[in-house]
Scaffold this active site. Sequence first.
Site, short mmCIF file in Angstrom:
data_model
loop_
_atom_site.label_atom_id
_atom_site.label_comp_id
_atom_site.label_asym_id
_atom_site.label_seq_id
_atom_site.Cartn_x
_atom_site.Cartn_y
_atom_site.Cartn_z
N ASP A 7 0.87 -1.18 0.00
CA ASP A 7 0.00 0.00 0.00
C ASP A 7 0.91 1.23 0.00
O ASP A 7 2.14 1.12 -0.14
CB ASP A 7 -1.01 -0.03 1.16
CG ASP A 7 -0.41 0.32 2.52
OD1 ASP A 7 0.83 0.51 2.62
OD2 ASP A 7 -1.18 0.41 3.51
N CYS A 64 3.39 -2.59 3.98
CA CYS A 64 2.45 -1.51 4.30
C CYS A 64 3.15 -0.62 5.32
O CYS A 64 4.38 -0.64 5.41
CB CYS A 64 1.10 -2.04 4.76
SG CYS A 64 1.07 -2.89 6.35
N THR A 66 3.17 -0.70 8.62
CA THR A 66 3.80 -1.49 9.69
C THR A 66 4.13 -2.92 9.26
O THR A 66 4.87 -3.62 9.95
CB THR A 66 2.83 -1.62 10.89
OG1 THR A 66 1.62 -2.23 10.40
CG2 THR A 66 2.53 -0.26 11.51
N HIS A 97 12.12 -22.09 10.51
CA HIS A 97 11.17 -22.76 11.41
C HIS A 97 9.71 -22.69 10.97
O HIS A 97 8.96 -23.62 11.23
CB HIS A 97 11.28 -22.16 12.83
CG HIS A 97 12.53 -22.60 13.54
ND1 HIS A 97 12.73 -22.39 14.89
CD2 HIS A 97 13.64 -23.25 13.10
CE1 HIS A 97 13.91 -22.88 15.25
NE2 HIS A 97 14.49 -23.40 14.17
N HIS A 132 9.67 -29.17 12.68
CA HIS A 132 8.89 -28.02 12.23
C HIS A 132 7.83 -28.41 11.20
O HIS A 132 6.82 -27.73 11.07
CB HIS A 132 9.82 -26.93 11.70
CG HIS A 132 10.83 -26.50 12.71
ND1 HIS A 132 10.48 -25.83 13.87
CD2 HIS A 132 12.17 -26.70 12.79
CE1 HIS A 132 11.56 -25.62 14.60
NE2 HIS A 132 12.60 -26.14 13.96
#
Length: 147
Positions: A7, A64, A66, A97, A132
């Site tokens: 964004d 974006c 954050t 992982h 994992h």
Amino acid sequence: MIALGADHGGFYLKEAIIEYLKEKKIDYIDHGCFSEDSVDYAIYAKKVADDVACGKCEKGILCCGTGIGISIAANKVKGIRAAVVTNEFCAEMTRRHNDANILAMGGRVIDAETAVKLTDIFLNTEFEGGRHERRIAQIAQIEEGTL
Ligand code: RB5
């Protein structure tokens, strides 16, 4: 093939990542956005997540402000494991992982140089498998409603 989306808050990180991909001769699809005009991040998350979920692209990168909103949106698509990453350790571990298939970063959190470094680690670190695998399978079971 790498799917890219951002964004307005992550636009400049995406542009820096594109320069890196061009330099490394890595193919990519740029789903936008294409300027710093305000847009809604879920639209771009969906485009990138769909490309990764259907196998058209092996990995995706979303940016974006954050990295949080766009990763939450991407994680709504079945088969997507999008991880918000802010440092080199997490970029490595989310591949080793979590077998993360989308890297999410925030343009208001890290600078372009860091985003390129984290991209490089993300694209060049293999999933460890082993114990994992079981944990990744359990995440898939949550999607299926069987866990
Ligand atoms: C847009 O202003 C901002 O909310 C968005 O880029 C992102 O940070 C959301 O998680």
